[in-house]
Design an enzyme around this catalytic site. Sequence first.
Site, PDB file in Angstrom:
ATOM      1  N   VAL A   1      -3.277  -5.672  10.369  1.00 32.75           N
ATOM      2  CA  VAL A   1      -2.590  -4.545   9.523  1.00 32.75           C
ATOM      3  C   VAL A   1      -3.574  -4.382   8.442  1.00 32.75           C
ATOM      4  CG1 VAL A   1      -0.467  -3.939   8.289  1.00 32.75           C
ATOM      5  CG2 VAL A   1      -0.331  -5.643  10.474  1.00 32.75           C
ATOM      6  N   THR A   4       0.835  -1.315  -0.059  1.00 28.22           N
ATOM      7  CA  THR A   4      -0.040  -0.167  -0.024  1.00 28.22           C
ATOM      8  C   THR A   4       0.873   1.120  -0.029  1.00 28.22           C
ATOM      9  OG1 THR A   4      -1.794  -1.278   1.024  1.00 28.22           O
ATOM     10  CG2 THR A   4      -1.802   1.139   1.005  1.00 28.22           C
ATOM     11  N   LYS A  18       1.922 -11.438   9.132  1.00 30.65           N
ATOM     12  CA  LYS A  18       0.732 -10.614   8.495  1.00 30.65           C
ATOM     13  C   LYS A  18       0.177 -11.793   7.810  1.00 30.65           C
ATOM     14  CE  LYS A  18      -0.757  -6.625   5.793  1.00 30.65           C
ATOM     15  NZ  LYS A  18      -0.304  -5.729   4.691  1.00 30.65           N
ATOM     16  N   TYR A  57       5.159 -11.879   6.055  1.00 27.55           N
ATOM     17  CA  TYR A  57       3.999 -11.680   5.564  1.00 27.55           C
ATOM     18  C   TYR A  57       3.675 -12.400   4.537  1.00 27.55           C
ATOM     19  CZ  TYR A  57       0.865  -8.410   2.679  1.00 27.55           C
ATOM     20  OH  TYR A  57      -0.028  -7.813   1.885  1.00 27.55           O
TER      21      TYR A  57
END
Length: 295
Positions: free
Chosen positions: A206, A50, A166, A138
């Site tokens: 998150v 992002t 995550k 992640y």
Amino acid sequence: MPTPPFGRLLTAMVTPFRADGALDLDAAAALATYLVDDLRNDGLVISGTTGESPTTTDAEKAELLRVVLDAVGDRASVLTGVGTFSTAHTVELARQAAEVGAHGLLVVTPYYSRPPQAGLLEHFRTVADATDRPVMLYDHPGRAAVPLARDTLLRLAEHERVIAVKDATGDPVASSAVVAATGLAYYSGDDPMTLPLLAVGAVGVVGTSTHFSALGTRAMIEAYLAGDVAGALAWHRRLLPIFTGVFATQGVILVKAGLALQGRPVGGLRAPLVPATAEETAALARALEAAGLPV
């Protein structure tokens, strides 16, 4: 449930740019301050997907981290994305982030090259060994093409600095098995999956839609932790339009469009990303309204 090492509510922050395409560091500091002080985020993740990390330079990543730490690092966790498809480059970024002062490192599964699990294990161990900073793995097979297998996660959990995940796998059954077998703190990496993952032992989120929904998302998490499952479900249902609506196209595109709608413009996007269309922006506005959020 493991203790949340970085807090429960974190936002994967967009990276503001000026009209000429350069970093807008003043806007980054202002956005970070807004997310922490007004929307009550416990932490921020910068230079993630992002944050348009594939299109920012190593020097820009360091500048952005320094500015965000100066703005909110005394009252919020600040993690930075360092993952690439190269172990050597990921180590360089990890060391740079540690030198600047990041509170933690987000390390995505190496993408495109599709390494086997043995390669993933060596990659993450090498990165975790490179600094003294805690690591959040992640796991996002939709982007990286390769998932972290259960056995790989169990072995990585043995590393003292690998403390969190995550999780954007969309597989709460597999995630719950790892949570049950390790002390890893699981964070939802997919906004609408936050409540389901809390139910199997995750500690928080998150988020991306949390640029807008953070206060409600915090209320949902706190209700669930207090045993008010009905209240948490009510928040989930209320926020579902924006949890999902922000991903109608690439999340950063709609976050930047939504911030502009709210009078908090953060500039454009770097190619190959393009601005939201009028139709996409209108749909986002409807999603915000349906979730009871300001437009």
